[in-house]
Design an enzyme around this catalytic site. Sequence first.
Site, PDB file in Angstrom:
ATOM      1  CG  HIS A  99      -1.975   1.080   1.254  1.00  0.00           C
ATOM      2  ND1 HIS A  99      -3.085   1.136   0.384  1.00  0.00           N
ATOM      3  CD2 HIS A  99      -1.927   2.313   1.756  1.00  0.00           C
ATOM      4  CE1 HIS A  99      -3.551   2.225   0.693  1.00  0.00           C
ATOM      5  NE2 HIS A  99      -3.331   2.832   1.513  1.00  0.00           N
ATOM      6  CB  SER A 100       0.991   4.261   0.301  1.00  0.00           C
ATOM      7  OG  SER A 100       1.346   5.797   0.076  1.00  0.00           O
ATOM      8  CG  LEU A 101       7.356   3.553   0.425  1.00  0.00           C
ATOM      9  CD1 LEU A 101       8.147   4.217  -0.854  1.00  0.00           C
ATOM     10  CD2 LEU A 101       8.135   4.113   1.625  1.00  0.00           C
ATOM     11  CB  SER A 127      -3.117  -1.211  -2.278  1.00  0.00           C
ATOM     12  OG  SER A 127      -4.312  -0.435  -1.469  1.00  0.00           O
TER      13      SER A 127
END
Length: 262
Positions: A99-101, A127
């Site tokens: 998720h994200s990074l 994500s």
Amino acid sequence: MTPESSTAAAESPWLVRRKPASSPRLRLFCFPYAGAGSLPYFRWPDLLPEADIEVCAIQPPGRESRLHEPSVEELPRLLDSLARELSPLFEVPFAFFGHSLGALIAFELTRELRRRGLPLPGTLFVSGSEAPSRRSGLPPLSGLRRDDFIRELSARYDGIPQQVLAQPEILDLILPILRADLKISESYTYQEEAPLPMRLCAFGGTRDPRVSEAALEAWRQQTHAAFSMKLFPGGHFFLNELTAQVVQAVHAELAAGAPRTP
């Protein structure tokens, strides 16, 4: 792999397996967003309907039980450590979720595994992250003064939870980790490579201020296999707001991508 070597790999400080499976059918490696460790995935083993899917949450240095270790600030060094620590557990089918990074790290780790000729995930979940070829060139945050850093972080990513902001001692622990993780993100330069050979699933939040539907759709260019995209009614951290729905969607995608038995 022998049982002894598998046990040693499972005890790596990089991994948290809250409910280890004796004979996993699939391992799901979960990569955290900036500033986090394994905790965003704490409930996942309880929410997955099948006990033979083993959730392996990544715990990078500098957080949780590794709080007193220095954080990693360079992506190549992080990828090298992850490839070394995780590869002993690739003897069964596996998938990556980030998720994200964490999505960027999962993606680049997959490409690094391909370069090394190591096994690849059967499914890659990205994500809350714009496609690497579409990353925006916003001014860096990691070097800002404390108050400016917190303010800009809040403006871009839905910020830091209020319960954390209200506890300075916790905030002082989190800020250095966030700075280190953002240095990885801010120093990233996308390099063209051949599309990946596995199923790729992109998840996003309908109210995410940073990741648009078009930026999620651009992930399609990173695979020559199946691609799917799913939007959730939430902000950048819909992963935490709608955990059960996200896990349900992950399970459905894993089922859709599973080899069919005769």
